[in-house]
Design a protein around this motif. Structure first.
Motif, short mmCIF file in Angstrom:
data_model
loop_
_atom_site.label_atom_id
_atom_site.label_comp_id
_atom_site.label_asym_id
_atom_site.label_seq_id
_atom_site.Cartn_x
_atom_site.Cartn_y
_atom_site.Cartn_z
N THR A 67 0.83 -1.20 0.00
CA THR A 67 0.00 0.00 0.00
C THR A 67 0.87 1.25 0.00
OG1 THR A 67 -1.73 -1.18 1.22
CG2 THR A 67 -1.80 1.23 1.29
N ASP A 68 0.48 2.24 -0.80
CA ASP A 68 1.18 3.53 -0.80
C ASP A 68 0.68 4.43 0.32
OD1 ASP A 68 2.75 3.01 -3.12
OD2 ASP A 68 1.00 3.40 -4.37
N ILE A 69 -0.64 4.46 0.48
CA ILE A 69 -1.25 5.40 1.42
C ILE A 69 -2.40 4.72 2.16
CG2 ILE A 69 -2.52 7.60 1.66
CD1 ILE A 69 -1.05 8.54 -0.88
N ILE A 70 -2.42 4.86 3.47
CA ILE A 70 -3.55 4.43 4.30
C ILE A 70 -4.38 5.66 4.61
CG2 ILE A 70 -4.26 3.52 6.54
CD1 ILE A 70 -1.64 1.90 6.55
N ILE A 71 -5.69 5.56 4.42
CA ILE A 71 -6.60 6.65 4.78
C ILE A 71 -7.52 6.15 5.88
CG2 ILE A 71 -8.45 8.17 3.99
CD1 ILE A 71 -7.23 8.10 1.21
N VAL A 72 -7.50 6.83 7.01
CA VAL A 72 -8.36 6.46 8.14
C VAL A 72 -9.61 7.33 8.07
CG1 VAL A 72 -8.55 6.23 10.64
CG2 VAL A 72 -6.33 5.92 9.52
N GLY A 73 -10.74 6.71 7.76
CA GLY A 73 -12.00 7.43 7.65
C GLY A 73 -12.45 7.56 6.21
N ALA A 74 -13.72 7.25 5.96
CA ALA A 74 -14.27 7.34 4.60
C ALA A 74 -15.48 8.26 4.59
CB ALA A 74 -14.64 5.95 4.08
N GLY A 75 -15.29 9.45 5.17
CA GLY A 75 -16.31 10.48 5.07
C GLY A 75 -16.08 11.28 3.80
N VAL A 76 -16.45 12.55 3.82
CA VAL A 76 -16.29 13.39 2.63
C VAL A 76 -14.82 13.51 2.25
CG1 VAL A 76 -16.60 15.72 1.70
CG2 VAL A 76 -18.41 14.70 3.09
N ALA A 77 -13.97 13.89 3.20
CA ALA A 77 -12.55 14.07 2.90
C ALA A 77 -11.89 12.75 2.53
CB ALA A 77 -11.84 14.71 4.09
N GLY A 78 -12.12 11.70 3.33
CA GLY A 78 -11.46 10.42 3.09
C GLY A 78 -11.85 9.78 1.78
N SER A 79 -13.14 9.79 1.46
CA SER A 79 -13.60 9.18 0.21
C SER A 79 -13.10 9.95 -1.00
CB SER A 79 -15.13 9.12 0.19
OG SER A 79 -15.63 8.33 1.25
N ALA A 80 -13.16 11.29 -0.92
CA ALA A 80 -12.69 12.10 -2.04
C ALA A 80 -11.19 11.92 -2.26
CB ALA A 80 -13.01 13.58 -1.79
N LEU A 81 -10.44 11.87 -1.16
CA LEU A 81 -8.99 11.68 -1.26
C LEU A 81 -8.66 10.31 -1.83
CD1 LEU A 81 -6.22 12.94 -0.64
CD2 LEU A 81 -6.32 11.85 1.61
N ALA A 82 -9.37 9.28 -1.38
CA ALA A 82 -9.12 7.92 -1.89
C ALA A 82 -9.37 7.87 -3.40
CB ALA A 82 -10.03 6.93 -1.16
N TYR A 83 -10.43 8.51 -3.85
CA TYR A 83 -10.76 8.47 -5.28
C TYR A 83 -9.70 9.20 -6.11
CZ TYR A 83 -13.22 9.24 -9.67
OH TYR A 83 -13.56 9.29 -11.00
#
Length: 495
Positions: free
Chosen positions: A47-63
């Motif tokens: 994995t390159d990046i772990i994102i903790v949280g899939a709210g507005v910021a987390g989901s947008a960043l993941a995409y």
């Protein structure tokens, strides 16, 4: 006092239903299988990046990072559709950020309502404040919606990318080695303990984040408009969240809130609040109050004071919150996502944690002009719009209402800042003190008296006392003169 930030007030929210109630059921039912669609099996790849949280910021960043080819692992404590009473109004500036990220279709098919401005009420008078959208495409406007539907669409979009893995789990701690964050420890929804490793961990798990302390030092009468009622003791906000529902947010200052269970809350709303709201909304307001479908949540003010940590970054409500009166939270979050994406694009490797940490100091500087302007406006407007027995404070309140009613640049300027279309800190300060000077002028015309002169002097003093502490908390240099901060010029690390 709530950890990680001072409680300003408690927000009470409930929905007023109207019109075609059958429509809501079909929309909600389309979301029921979201969790099954989102969860993916472990691909076994690094994995390159772990994102903790899939709210507005987390989901947008993941995409957006997934689109750039990064291998992303998102860990969210609950992948069911969220049900909350804030994060339901996206300003036009935020919508433009959504378009820039390629996520504008996430407000489609969720019964989102276009919002073209605000209607402001005080003492039986009203004025309409429209967003200055003349130079934009006809599709550009604010959007109001059910928060959960919007977030679920963003999660689905992120999870549709093959290099984004979205998993339900609760992150219990950050894994640290020699001062550098190497990954996270988390529990799956079945209770199994796991660890995940990546060169960079981005924490954006909301206002109740248990990881924030490690990374940050706490410091409708008018259709398609939000409605702000300048009531006592503080403002009331109405806005549509679907074609059949209006959300009402009642701000209750202090830490002691009337109880919902024993009926005191309903009594308070019917006797204190209902008489102050527009006549057209009173019947629906009282009806919703009697049904008892009310929820409360603490309202936090958390200025962003990051603690640079190699291997980790803080974003979203976990990092920075402001009063929800102006609906600027999602605009700030999406702006931050775009900024972080652009900073990451030149980097081929994320393995050098210390040089990366130094480079990311520019993130906290570059975000300041936009984020601090929206934060400052939210805090200042809340204080200005809240009722007071002080004649000077009440004069500021009345002056602000009358200033916005003047129209032209006097309304389009402030509303362009509020909407996120033109979030310039200097413009904010200019308009704020123009309101104060306008208030003093009203006092001195046609004949000044000693009492009026005294109130005028106190008005300027009180206006300064409202805005300058907020600006100081945000950081004067970073907000107004970011180019004077060395971190502004940080170049990407060279391996």
């Amino acid at each position: 006092m709530v950890a990680l930030g001072a409680v300003i007030a408690t927000l009470l929210g409930f929905a007023l239903f109207y019109g075609l109630k059958g429509k809501k059921k079909s929309i909600d039912s389309s979301m029921k299988s979201s969790e099954n669609r989102i969860c993916k099996s472990d691909s076994g790849k690094s994995t390159d990046i772990i994102i903790v949280g899939a709210g507005v910021a987390g989901s947008a960043l993941a995409y957006t990072l997934g689109k750039d080819g990064r291998r992303v692992h998102v860990i969210e404590r609950d992948l069911r559709q969220p049900d909350r009473i804030v994060g339901e109004l996206l300003q036009p500036g935020g919508y433009l950020k959504l378009v820039e990220l390629g996520l504008e279709d996430c407000v489609s098919d969720i019964d989102a309502q276009n919002v073209y401005g605000y209607a402001l009420y005080k003492d039986g008078k009203s004025t309409k404040l429209s967003y200055p959208l003349g130079s934009f495409n006809s599709n550009v406007a604010g959007r109001s919606f059910h928060h959960g539907r919007f977030v679920q669409r963003m999660r689905e979009k992120a999870a549709s990318l093959p290099n984004v893995r979205m998993e339900q789990g609760t992150v219990t701690s950050l894994l640290e080695r020699n001062g550098t964050i190497k990954g996270v420890e988390y529990k799956t929804k079945t209770g199994e303990k796991h660890t995940a490793y990546a060169p960079l961990t981005v924490v954006c798990d909301g206002c109740c984040s248990n990881l924030r302390r490690n990374l940050c030092n706490p410091k409708l009468p008018f259709a398609n408009h939000g409605h702000v009622v300048l009531a006592e003791p503080s403002p009331i906000l109405f806005y549509p969240i679907s074609s059949t529902e209006i959300r009402c947010l009642v701000d209750i200052p202090g830490q002691k809130v009337p109880s919902v269970s024993n009926g005191k809350m309903a009594q308070y709303l019917k006797t204190v609040i209902a008489p102050q709201i527009p006549h057209e909304l009173q019947t629906a307001f009282i009806s919703a109050t009697e049904k008892g479908n009310m929820r409360t949540m603490p309202n936090r003010n958390m200025p962003a004071a990051p603690y640079p940590t190699p291997g980790a970054l803080l974003m979203g409500d976990a990092f920075n919150m402001r009063h929800p009166l102006t609906g600027g939270g999602m605009t700030v979050a999406l702006s931050d996502v775009i900024l972080l994406r652009d900073l990451l694009r030149p980097l081929h490797s994320l393995d050098n944690a210390y040089s990366l940490c130094k480079y990311f100091e520019s993130f906290y500087t570059l975000r300041k002009p936009v984020a601090s302007t929206i934060n400052t406006l939210a805090g200042a407007l809340y204080k200005v719009f809240s009722a007071s027995s002080d004649p000077a404070r009440e004069e500021i309140r009345q002056a602000c209402f009358d200033y916005l009613r003047l129209g032209g640049v006097f309304s389009s300027g402030p509303i362009s800042i509020l909407s996120g279309l033109n979030p310039r800190p200097l413009g904010l300060v200019l308009h704020f003190f123009t309101v104060a000077v306008y208030g003093v002028g009203r006092l001195l015309i046609p004949f000044p008296s000693p009492k009026r002169l005294w109130i005028g002097a106190r008005l300027i003093s009180d206006a300064s006392g409202i805005i300058f502490p907020i600006i100081k908390a945000e950081g004067i240099t970073q907000m107004f003169f970011p180019v004077a901060v060395p971190a502004y010029y940080r170049a990407p690390p060279v391996k």
